[in-house]
Scaffold this motif. Structure first.
Motif, PDB file in Angstrom:
ATOM      1  N   ASN A  78       4.402  -7.219   7.594  1.00 33.31           N
ATOM      2  CA  ASN A  78       3.269  -7.725   6.840  1.00 33.31           C
ATOM      3  C   ASN A  78       2.979  -6.667   5.782  1.00 33.31           C
ATOM      4  OD1 ASN A  78       0.726  -8.337   5.818  1.00 33.31           O
ATOM      5  ND2 ASN A  78      -0.069  -8.995   7.788  1.00 33.31           N
ATOM      6  N   PHE A  79       3.199  -7.027   4.538  1.00 34.16           N
ATOM      7  CA  PHE A  79       2.956  -6.096   3.433  1.00 34.16           C
ATOM      8  C   PHE A  79       1.929  -6.726   2.509  1.00 34.16           C
ATOM      9  CE2 PHE A  79       4.057  -4.221  -0.757  1.00 34.16           C
ATOM     10  CZ  PHE A  79       3.823  -2.892  -0.443  1.00 34.16           C
ATOM     11  N   ASN A  80       0.714  -6.204   2.575  1.00 34.55           N
ATOM     12  CA  ASN A  80      -0.394  -6.702   1.760  1.00 34.55           C
ATOM     13  C   ASN A  80      -0.601  -8.212   1.917  1.00 34.55           C
ATOM     14  OD1 ASN A  80      -1.035  -4.132   0.770  1.00 34.55           O
ATOM     15  ND2 ASN A  80       0.488  -4.306  -0.853  1.00 34.55           N
ATOM     16  N   GLY A  81      -0.509  -8.673   3.157  1.00 28.64           N
ATOM     17  CA  GLY A  81      -0.786 -10.068   3.450  1.00 28.64           C
ATOM     18  C   GLY A  81       0.409 -11.003   3.326  1.00 28.64           C
ATOM     19  N   ASN A  82       1.566 -10.480   2.950  1.00 30.40           N
ATOM     20  CA  ASN A  82       2.774 -11.295   2.830  1.00 30.40           C
ATOM     21  C   ASN A  82       3.802 -10.843   3.849  1.00 30.40           C
ATOM     22  OD1 ASN A  82       2.004 -12.803   0.430  1.00 30.40           O
ATOM     23  ND2 ASN A  82       2.243 -10.884  -0.668  1.00 30.40           N
ATOM     24  N   PHE A  83       4.462 -11.801   4.483  1.00 29.43           N
ATOM     25  CA  PHE A  83       5.562 -11.447   5.376  1.00 29.43           C
ATOM     26  C   PHE A  83       6.803 -11.245   4.527  1.00 29.43           C
ATOM     27  CE2 PHE A  83       2.827 -13.262   8.634  1.00 29.43           C
ATOM     28  CZ  PHE A  83       3.002 -12.323   9.643  1.00 29.43           C
ATOM     29  N   VAL A  84       7.439 -10.089   4.702  1.00 27.69           N
ATOM     30  CA  VAL A  84       8.637  -9.757   3.936  1.00 27.69           C
ATOM     31  C   VAL A  84       9.745  -9.332   4.883  1.00 27.69           C
ATOM     32  CG1 VAL A  84       7.364  -9.068   1.861  1.00 27.69           C
ATOM     33  CG2 VAL A  84       7.900  -7.352   3.578  1.00 27.69           C
ATOM     34  N   CYS A  85      10.972  -9.593   4.465  1.00 27.59           N
ATOM     35  CA  CYS A  85      12.154  -9.115   5.175  1.00 27.59           C
ATOM     36  C   CYS A  85      12.814  -8.109   4.250  1.00 27.59           C
ATOM     37  CB  CYS A  85      13.086 -10.281   5.480  1.00 27.59           C
ATOM     38  SG  CYS A  85      14.638  -9.759   6.237  1.00 27.59           S
ATOM     39  N   VAL A 105      10.147  -0.801  -3.179  1.00 27.90           N
ATOM     40  CA  VAL A 105       8.682  -0.922  -3.192  1.00 27.90           C
ATOM     41  C   VAL A 105       8.115   0.199  -2.333  1.00 27.90           C
ATOM     42  CG1 VAL A 105       6.727  -2.389  -2.591  1.00 27.90           C
ATOM     43  CG2 VAL A 105       8.834  -3.423  -3.475  1.00 27.90           C
ATOM     44  N   PRO A 106       7.376   1.142  -2.953  1.00 30.54           N
ATOM     45  CA  PRO A 106       6.778   2.211  -2.157  1.00 30.54           C
ATOM     46  C   PRO A 106       5.655   1.680  -1.265  1.00 30.54           C
ATOM     47  CG  PRO A 106       6.149   2.412  -4.471  1.00 30.54           C
ATOM     48  CD  PRO A 106       7.087   1.250  -4.365  1.00 30.54           C
ATOM     49  N   ILE A 107       5.518   2.288  -0.099  1.00 27.10           N
ATOM     50  CA  ILE A 107       4.430   1.940   0.822  1.00 27.10           C
ATOM     51  C   ILE A 107       3.407   3.056   0.723  1.00 27.10           C
ATOM     52  CG2 ILE A 107       3.790   1.440   3.200  1.00 27.10           C
ATOM     53  CD1 ILE A 107       6.872   0.918   3.655  1.00 27.10           C
ATOM     54  N   VAL A 112      -1.760  -2.548   2.903  1.00 29.96           N
ATOM     55  CA  VAL A 112      -1.824  -3.073   4.262  1.00 29.96           C
ATOM     56  C   VAL A 112      -0.371  -3.256   4.674  1.00 29.96           C
ATOM     57  CG1 VAL A 112      -2.509  -5.009   5.701  1.00 29.96           C
ATOM     58  CG2 VAL A 112      -4.005  -4.250   3.837  1.00 29.96           C
ATOM     59  N   PHE A 113       0.059  -2.498   5.674  1.00 29.62           N
ATOM     60  CA  PHE A 113       1.461  -2.533   6.078  1.00 29.62           C
ATOM     61  C   PHE A 113       1.576  -2.447   7.583  1.00 29.62           C
ATOM     62  CE2 PHE A 113       5.449  -0.348   7.160  1.00 29.62           C
ATOM     63  CZ  PHE A 113       6.344  -1.273   6.645  1.00 29.62           C
ATOM     64  N   GLN A 114       2.280  -3.432   8.148  1.00 27.26           N
ATOM     65  CA  GLN A 114       2.539  -3.424   9.585  1.00 27.26           C
ATOM     66  C   GLN A 114       3.910  -4.024   9.834  1.00 27.26           C
ATOM     67  OE1 GLN A 114      -0.484  -5.011  12.158  1.00 27.26           O
ATOM     68  NE2 GLN A 114       0.981  -5.387  13.786  1.00 27.26           N
TER      69      GLN A 114
END
Length: 137
Positions: A78-85, A105-107, A112-114
């Protein structure tokens, strides 16, 4: 499900019947792929940023939440409210695509990152299932 160990080449010109002299193995696809059933979910890939690691648009992603994440793993997050692979670069704290067409993409602390889990397998469906499409969309 019984597994029939037959080696199939993509350029088939003729082959022996699969039923001729095979050995049945008592193995289910579920048992082969899923190590932690209570911690595993299936997602649907979207886009072309992971094509170079063999993950294509509308592939099924088998994601294990219980696997420890290692540097270079393909993950779902979950990256800023979007699910990413993406591929996780733990050293640089970045999310990487498998395509040179996309920038890392830097974190940051502000994001918001999980991590939701590690992609342990992807499955390409050559014939789409209406039932699956209904479940995943």
């Amino acid at each position: 499900m019984k597994v029939i160990p037959i080696y199939i080449e993509a350029g088939i010109t003729g082959f022996e019947s699969p039923a001729a002299e095979y050995t049945e193995l008592g193995l289910s696809l579920y048992e082969l792929i899923i190590k932690h059933p209570n911690a595993t979910f299936i997602g649907l890939a979207n886009g072309d940023s992971m094509n170079e690691v063999g993950i294509f648009d509308e592939d099924l992603l088998i994601v294990d939440r219980s696997e420890a994440t290692k540097h270079g793993d393909v993950i779902v997050a979950n990256f800023n409210g979007n699910f990413v692979c993406k591929i996780i670069d733990k050293k640089r704290k970045e999310l990487l695509s498998a395509s040179a067409d996309y920038k890392a993409v830097p974190i940051s602390e502000a994001d918001v990152f999980q991590i939701e889990g590690v992609v342990i397998c992807s499955v390409r469906l050559h014939r789409k299932s209406k039932r699956l499409t209904t479940c995943l969309h």
